[in-house]
Structure formats: structure tokens, C-alpha cells
Design a protein around this motif. Structure first.
Motif, mmCIF file in Angstrom:
data_model
loop_
_atom_site.group_PDB
_atom_site.id
_atom_site.type_symbol
_atom_site.label_atom_id
_atom_site.label_comp_id
_atom_site.label_asym_id
_atom_site.label_seq_id
_atom_site.Cartn_x
_atom_site.Cartn_y
_atom_site.Cartn_z
ATOM 1 N N VAL A 89 -25.887 -13.113 -5.765
ATOM 2 C CA VAL A 89 -25.824 -11.813 -5.989
ATOM 3 C C VAL A 89 -24.335 -11.516 -5.430
ATOM 4 O O VAL A 89 -24.176 -10.257 -4.998
ATOM 5 C CB VAL A 89 -26.903 -10.932 -5.753
ATOM 6 C CG1 VAL A 89 -28.106 -11.299 -6.867
ATOM 7 C CG2 VAL A 89 -27.356 -11.262 -4.157
ATOM 8 N N THR A 90 -23.664 -12.265 -4.755
ATOM 9 C CA THR A 90 -22.199 -12.015 -4.585
ATOM 10 C C THR A 90 -21.381 -12.079 -5.600
ATOM 11 O O THR A 90 -21.683 -12.588 -6.598
ATOM 12 C CB THR A 90 -21.855 -13.026 -3.231
ATOM 13 O OG1 THR A 90 -20.838 -12.567 -2.566
ATOM 14 C CG2 THR A 90 -21.618 -14.569 -3.836
ATOM 15 N N VAL A 91 -20.164 -11.515 -5.246
ATOM 16 C CA VAL A 91 -19.327 -11.322 -6.414
ATOM 17 C C VAL A 91 -17.882 -12.042 -5.755
ATOM 18 O O VAL A 91 -16.879 -11.700 -4.991
ATOM 19 C CB VAL A 91 -18.779 -10.067 -6.748
ATOM 20 C CG1 VAL A 91 -17.642 -9.801 -7.926
ATOM 21 C CG2 VAL A 91 -20.047 -8.978 -7.058
ATOM 22 N N ASP A 92 -17.833 -13.370 -6.344
ATOM 23 C CA ASP A 92 -16.607 -13.984 -5.845
ATOM 24 C C ASP A 92 -15.785 -14.618 -7.160
ATOM 25 O O ASP A 92 -14.653 -15.254 -7.094
ATOM 26 C CB ASP A 92 -17.046 -15.319 -5.097
ATOM 27 C CG ASP A 92 -15.747 -16.189 -4.270
ATOM 28 O OD1 ASP A 92 -14.998 -15.415 -3.872
ATOM 29 O OD2 ASP A 92 -15.828 -17.228 -4.330
ATOM 30 N N SER A 93 -16.303 -14.485 -8.402
ATOM 31 C CA SER A 93 -15.747 -15.098 -9.454
ATOM 32 C C SER A 93 -16.131 -14.175 -10.607
ATOM 33 O O SER A 93 -16.797 -13.450 -10.531
ATOM 34 C CB SER A 93 -16.308 -16.497 -9.873
ATOM 35 O OG SER A 93 -17.553 -16.349 -10.126
ATOM 36 N N PRO A 94 -15.310 -14.500 -12.022
ATOM 37 C CA PRO A 94 -15.943 -13.819 -13.102
ATOM 38 C C PRO A 94 -17.251 -13.721 -13.580
ATOM 39 O O PRO A 94 -17.946 -12.966 -13.820
ATOM 40 C CB PRO A 94 -14.791 -14.242 -14.030
ATOM 41 C CG PRO A 94 -13.684 -14.632 -13.539
ATOM 42 C CD PRO A 94 -14.138 -15.114 -12.043
ATOM 43 N N ALA A 95 -17.903 -15.239 -13.230
ATOM 44 C CA ALA A 95 -19.347 -15.414 -13.662
ATOM 45 C C ALA A 95 -20.229 -14.633 -12.814
ATOM 46 O O ALA A 95 -21.330 -13.971 -13.127
ATOM 47 C CB ALA A 95 -19.439 -16.828 -13.480
ATOM 48 N N ASP A 96 -19.779 -14.541 -11.438
ATOM 49 C CA ASP A 96 -20.439 -13.629 -10.445
ATOM 50 C C ASP A 96 -20.523 -12.093 -10.950
ATOM 51 O O ASP A 96 -21.577 -11.444 -10.924
ATOM 52 C CB ASP A 96 -19.907 -13.713 -8.963
ATOM 53 C CG ASP A 96 -20.177 -15.061 -8.602
ATOM 54 O OD1 ASP A 96 -21.343 -15.685 -8.664
ATOM 55 O OD2 ASP A 96 -19.269 -15.379 -7.560
ATOM 56 N N PHE A 97 -19.379 -11.749 -11.350
ATOM 57 C CA PHE A 97 -19.302 -10.369 -11.746
ATOM 58 C C PHE A 97 -20.065 -9.717 -12.910
ATOM 59 O O PHE A 97 -20.719 -8.626 -13.016
ATOM 60 C CB PHE A 97 -17.774 -9.973 -12.200
ATOM 61 C CG PHE A 97 -17.438 -8.300 -12.259
ATOM 62 C CD1 PHE A 97 -17.747 -7.541 -11.654
ATOM 63 C CD2 PHE A 97 -17.467 -8.138 -13.675
ATOM 64 C CE1 PHE A 97 -17.499 -6.086 -11.708
ATOM 65 C CE2 PHE A 97 -17.387 -6.855 -14.042
ATOM 66 C CZ PHE A 97 -17.236 -5.854 -13.025
ATOM 67 N N LEU A 98 -20.103 -10.910 -13.907
ATOM 68 C CA LEU A 98 -20.894 -10.706 -15.278
ATOM 69 C C LEU A 98 -22.372 -10.563 -14.858
ATOM 70 O O LEU A 98 -22.974 -9.863 -15.389
ATOM 71 C CB LEU A 98 -20.529 -11.868 -16.031
ATOM 72 C CG LEU A 98 -19.245 -11.849 -16.742
ATOM 73 C CD1 LEU A 98 -18.965 -13.226 -17.504
ATOM 74 C CD2 LEU A 98 -19.137 -10.663 -17.665
ATOM 75 N N THR A 99 -22.765 -11.475 -13.952
ATOM 76 C CA THR A 99 -24.395 -11.482 -13.520
ATOM 77 C C THR A 99 -24.669 -10.372 -12.955
ATOM 78 O O THR A 99 -25.494 -9.574 -12.941
ATOM 79 C CB THR A 99 -24.721 -12.548 -12.647
ATOM 80 O OG1 THR A 99 -24.389 -13.908 -13.476
ATOM 81 C CG2 THR A 99 -25.987 -12.444 -12.176
ATOM 82 N N VAL A 100 -23.715 -9.784 -11.797
ATOM 83 C CA VAL A 100 -24.051 -8.762 -11.028
ATOM 84 C C VAL A 100 -24.079 -7.348 -11.919
ATOM 85 O O VAL A 100 -24.572 -6.598 -11.854
ATOM 86 C CB VAL A 100 -23.083 -8.448 -9.738
ATOM 87 C CG1 VAL A 100 -23.049 -7.137 -9.247
ATOM 88 C CG2 VAL A 100 -23.465 -9.648 -8.841
ATOM 89 N N ASN A 101 -22.918 -7.399 -12.963
ATOM 90 C CA ASN A 101 -23.107 -6.320 -13.857
ATOM 91 C C ASN A 101 -24.336 -6.071 -14.591
ATOM 92 O O ASN A 101 -24.670 -4.878 -14.638
ATOM 93 C CB ASN A 101 -21.574 -6.509 -14.865
ATOM 94 C CG ASN A 101 -21.432 -5.530 -15.765
ATOM 95 O OD1 ASN A 101 -20.730 -4.326 -15.428
ATOM 96 N ND2 ASN A 101 -21.750 -5.632 -16.936
ATOM 97 N N ILE A 102 -24.746 -7.040 -15.092
ATOM 98 C CA ILE A 102 -26.071 -6.743 -15.813
ATOM 99 C C ILE A 102 -27.230 -6.267 -14.784
ATOM 100 O O ILE A 102 -28.000 -5.476 -15.126
ATOM 101 C CB ILE A 102 -26.516 -8.227 -16.591
ATOM 102 C CG1 ILE A 102 -25.514 -8.708 -17.511
ATOM 103 C CG2 ILE A 102 -27.865 -8.201 -17.077
ATOM 104 C CD1 ILE A 102 -25.903 -9.996 -18.009
ATOM 105 N N LEU A 103 -27.128 -6.718 -13.622
ATOM 106 C CA LEU A 103 -28.165 -6.697 -12.656
ATOM 107 C C LEU A 103 -27.982 -5.031 -12.302
ATOM 108 O O LEU A 103 -28.996 -4.178 -12.135
ATOM 109 C CB LEU A 103 -28.087 -7.196 -11.301
ATOM 110 C CG LEU A 103 -28.288 -8.565 -11.361
ATOM 111 C CD1 LEU A 103 -28.086 -9.295 -9.852
ATOM 112 C CD2 LEU A 103 -29.974 -9.065 -11.609
#
Length: 278
Positions: free
Chosen positions: A196-210
Motif C-alpha cells: 500500500v506504498t506508492v512507488d510506481s504507476p501500478a502502486d498508484f492505481l491500486t492505492v487510488n482504488i483503495l
């Protein structure tokens, strides 16, 4: 939060932040949820403000021009912004500690927007009871573990922090040197492989939904992760292939981390060969 836990202790919440990022430039001020939510950094600050009005929230960034916008953001938020060396992050913490003389400091980073407040209270209470110089947690999702240390111990650690690694990562000397009492609290929450960290575009997309789910349900921290894990586990698979950057303290730890990555990619023979070199 437990009444009185922070009232008579001078605590600083210091957030490392910068606009430059190799994998996702400008992520610190990206909106969550996209495109109209509060910024990533704003989310962290709003959660910290729920803890204690007497505690200080400080953003520690560098003097590089691209971070001018962070200083402007802090001014608008009423947050103190300290600007120092880009590479020597420890020197930023040293300057902040000498200015504010905190009893204890929580070190946070601006790419970790989820804070579980009950766990924060738990580790701080434990840190005080254990009389530790440095305390950390484990077995929380990646991006939700905590670091807290005595302000005076940080200053003492400067004597031992000679390498570039020590200067960049702030707390290795506190964790490594026997002069300091350093312990790790096992929270007992077995989701340590969830990112749930943001280091990459894939992280941002996941955290965005959360955060979309968080805003619609009112859930926060581990309660949110539990809810998503039970009802929408596929969301947490979205960034599973993103590997954390190297944060090991020595060659042995680095080899063990490399072994895990090789095994994740099904390079079993290479992983076994690497382990033989330990």
C-alpha cells in the motif's frame, strides 16, 4: 487515540518528501482518489492531525528547485517545511531535531499514505514502556510499518553514521550499533506482502482504488485492508509484481532479498546458487 498519550511528551512527525521520483515523478502531490481527491501528502497530514493537536507535523524536503511547490503546499497547509540536502536526508532530521528538540520523532515518508492510528498508538506506548532508543514494527502491509526514535538518540547516532547509506536512510546507525537499544514490535498482522506504498504507476492505481473505497465506506488503516481483502481481494493483486527498492543494511540481507525476488520470478536455480554464497 488514548487520552493523554501524547500530551506531556514533545513528539514530532517528520515526513520525508520530494517531487523527484524515478518511477512516478510528482507522486507526492498526485490526487487520491484521482482526479479530484486530496493529494497523497495531504492524506498523510490529515490522518496525523487526528492524533494530537500538541504534536508537530513537519515536511522535510530538499533545496532542489522542483521542491518549491512542496514548500508552497506546506505554507498553505500551515505545516513547517524544512529544506536541506537532497542526498543526506539524515542531515535534514538533525537540523529539525536541533531546532525543535523533540523527545521522540516518528519518521514517515510521503509515499506511504495509509496510517493505522491504533497501531501507531500501540507502537508508541510500547516504545515508551521498553525505554527504547529506536522502535519499529513488522508484519504490517508494506508502507504501513512505523519507525520512532528518541530525538537525543538521533543526535548521538551521528557519531556512527559515516557511510553514504547511513546519511541517506537516517536510521541504520540506530538499528545497527549496540550503543542503542533497538527493538522491533511484531504487530501480528500477517499481510506483510500487501503493498500500500506508492512507488510506481501500478502502486498508484491500486492505492487510488483503495482510497475510493475508504471515502465511500469511512474505513481507515487496517480496517480498510481487512474489508478489501475479504470482499475484493483482486484489488490487492494489482501491484503485487512491484518490487521494493533495496533498503538492506549489509550484503547478507541483500542476498536474502535478492533470493526472494528470484524465486518470485521462478529463477529457482539462480536463487539456490546465490544462497550458497552466504
Amino acid at each position: 487515540m488514548e487520552a493523554g498519550l501524547f500530551d506531556n511528551i514533545k513528539v514530532g512527525f517528520v515526513i520525508q518528501a520530494r517531487m523527484q521520483s524515478t518511477r512516478l515523478p510528482g507522486k507526492v502531490l498526485l490526487p487520491l482518489p484521482f482526479p479530484n481527491g486530496s493529494s497523497l501528502l495531504g492524506r498523510i497530514i490529515s490522518q496525523l492531525r487526528e492524533i494530537s493537536k500538541s504534536s508537530s507535523i513537519i515536511v522535510a524536503t530538499s533545496t532542489n528547485p522542483e521542491n518549491d511547490i512542496l514548500e508552497k503546499f506546506c505554507l498553505e497547509e500551515g505545516i513547517f517545511c524544512y529544506r536541506g540536502s537532497e542526498e543526506k536526508v539524515l542531515s535534514r532530521f538533525e537540523a529539525i531535531q536541533r531546532k525543535f528538540e523533540f523527545d521522540h520523532i516518528f519518521r514517515l515518508t510521503s509515499d506511504n499514505p495509509f496510517i493505522d492510528l491504533p497501531s501507531l498508538k500501540k507502537v508508541f506506548h510500547w516504545h515508551l514502556n521498553q525505554n527504547n532508543d529506536y522502535s519499529s514494527t513488522k508484519n504490517l502491509p508494506i508502507g504501513m510499518n512505523f519507525e520512532v526514535f528518541r530525538g537525543e538518540s538521533l543526535i548521538k547516532s551521528l557519531f556512527y553514521a559515516g557511510s553514504d547509506f547511513d546519511q541517506e536512510h537516517v536510521t541504520p546507525a540506530l538499528k545497527r550499533e549496540s550503543h542503542f537499544k533497538s527493538e522491533c514490535l511484531d504487530i501480528g498482522y500477517k499481510y506483510e506482502n500487501i503493498r500500500v506504498t506508492v512507488d510506481s504507476p501500478a502502486d498508484f492505481l491500486t492505492v487510488n482504488i483503495l482510497f475510493s473505497i475508504a471515502d465511500s465506506t469511512g474505513l481507515q488503516g487496517l480496517g480498510l485492508i481487512d474489508y478489501v481483502k475479504e470482499n475484493y481481494p483482486w484489488i490487492l493483486e494489482g501491484n503485487k509484481g512491484v518490487f521494493q527498492k533495496n533498503r538492506t543494511l549489509n550484503l547478507r540481507e541483500e542476498i536474502l532479498e535478492a533470493k526472494i525476488i528470484l524465486e518470485e520470478l521462478s529463477f529457482q536455480n539462480a536463487a539456490s546458487l546465490l544462497l550458497k554464497n552466504l
